[in-house]
Each structure stands twice: as structure tokens, then as C-alpha cells.
Write a protein that holds these residues in place. Structure first.
Motif, PDB file in Angstrom:
ATOM      1  N   ALA A   1       2.525   1.922  -3.369  1.00  0.00           N
ATOM      2  CA  ALA A   1       1.563   2.453  -4.345  1.00  0.00           C
ATOM      3  C   ALA A   1       1.268   3.919  -4.052  1.00  0.00           C
ATOM      4  O   ALA A   1       1.124   4.732  -4.975  1.00  0.00           O
ATOM      5  N   ILE A   2       1.193   4.281  -2.775  1.00  0.00           N
ATOM      6  CA  ILE A   2       0.957   5.681  -2.390  1.00  0.00           C
ATOM      7  C   ILE A   2       2.134   6.539  -2.824  1.00  0.00           C
ATOM      8  O   ILE A   2       1.955   7.616  -3.408  1.00  0.00           O
TER       9      ILE A   2
ATOM     10  N   TYR B   1      -4.830  -1.614  -0.526  1.00  0.00           N
ATOM     11  CA  TYR B   1      -5.461  -1.365   0.774  1.00  0.00           C
ATOM     12  C   TYR B   1      -6.567  -2.395   1.025  1.00  0.00           C
ATOM     13  O   TYR B   1      -6.673  -2.941   2.128  1.00  0.00           O
TER      14      TYR B   1
ATOM     15  N   ALA C   1      -3.149   1.736  -5.093  1.00  0.00           N
ATOM     16  CA  ALA C   1      -3.163   1.926  -3.643  1.00  0.00           C
ATOM     17  C   ALA C   1      -4.479   1.426  -3.054  1.00  0.00           C
ATOM     18  O   ALA C   1      -4.485   0.788  -1.997  1.00  0.00           O
TER      19      ALA C   1
ATOM     20  N   VAL D   1      -4.563   6.995   1.390  1.00  0.00           N
ATOM     21  CA  VAL D   1      -5.168   6.622   0.093  1.00  0.00           C
ATOM     22  C   VAL D   1      -6.230   7.642  -0.296  1.00  0.00           C
ATOM     23  O   VAL D   1      -6.284   8.086  -1.448  1.00  0.00           O
TER      24      VAL D   1
ATOM     25  N   LYS E   1      -3.240   5.875  -7.429  1.00  0.00           N
ATOM     26  CA  LYS E   1      -4.376   5.748  -6.516  1.00  0.00           C
ATOM     27  C   LYS E   1      -5.122   4.427  -6.684  1.00  0.00           C
ATOM     28  O   LYS E   1      -5.512   3.804  -5.707  1.00  0.00           O
TER      29      LYS E   1
ATOM     30  N   VAL F   1       0.851  -1.196   0.000  1.00  0.00           N
ATOM     31  CA  VAL F   1       0.000   0.000   0.000  1.00  0.00           C
ATOM     32  C   VAL F   1       0.886   1.245   0.000  1.00  0.00           C
ATOM     33  O   VAL F   1       0.678   2.175  -0.793  1.00  0.00           O
TER      34      VAL F   1
END
Length: 87
Positions: free
Chosen positions: A38-39, A51, A47, A83, A44, A35
Motif C-alpha cells: 500500500a505504501i 498498518y 496503508a 505511513v 495512504k 502495508v
């Protein structure tokens, strides 16, 4: 060193449980890192997907006694905040 039969068995069980707990803990940490990666990348959609995969893993670790419930809630809350704040 354990001398009695029951103490030796307990030592074997403790070692097996320690390894299983370590594996579960590592699994959850990996999900959380996915997560965060990706952030940091600014993706997005990735992410959000990461998540959604991380939350059940975190909850499972609580039910197995690997992580404290408050720590899990804190992780989920902070990850969700990050996120949702993405553009």
C-alpha cells in the motif's frame, strides 16, 4: 530417531509446534507485506488500514514467542514512519 515413548511424543509435539509457528510467522509477514504494498502504491488510506491490521498480528506473534519484542517494535516503528511520511 527417538526411541522412548516420551521422546517420540516430544518429537510429535515439536513438529506440530514448528508447523504452527511457521503458519503464524507467515501470517505476520503477509500483514507486513500488505502495508508495504500500500505504501509503494501511494495509497495512504489503504496503508493506514493495513498498518492497523498488522500491529495486533505483530503483537500477537510476540506474545506467542514467534518474534522477539525488539524486532516487533522495530517493524511497527518503521512501518508507522513510512505511513506517516506519505503525502
Amino acid at each position: 530417531m527417538a526411541n522412548s515413548v516420551s521422546a517420540r511424543k516430544r518429537a510429535r509435539q515439536a513438529e506440530r509446534h514448528r508447523q504452527q509457528n511457521a503458519s503464524q510467522r507467515s501470517h505476520v509477514r503477509t500483514k507486513i507485506k500488505r502495508v508495504l504494498r500500500a505504501i509503494d502504491a501511494g495509497d495512504k488510506a489503504a496503508a493506514e488500514e493495513a498498518y492497523k491490521a498488522a500491529v495486533p498480528a505483530i503483537d500477537r506473534s510476540v506474545s506467542k514467542g514467534i518474534m522477539h519484542a525488539n524486532k516487533a517494535a522495530r517493524h511497527k516503528s518503521r512501518l508507522n514512519q513510512h505511513v506517516r511520511s506519505m503525502g
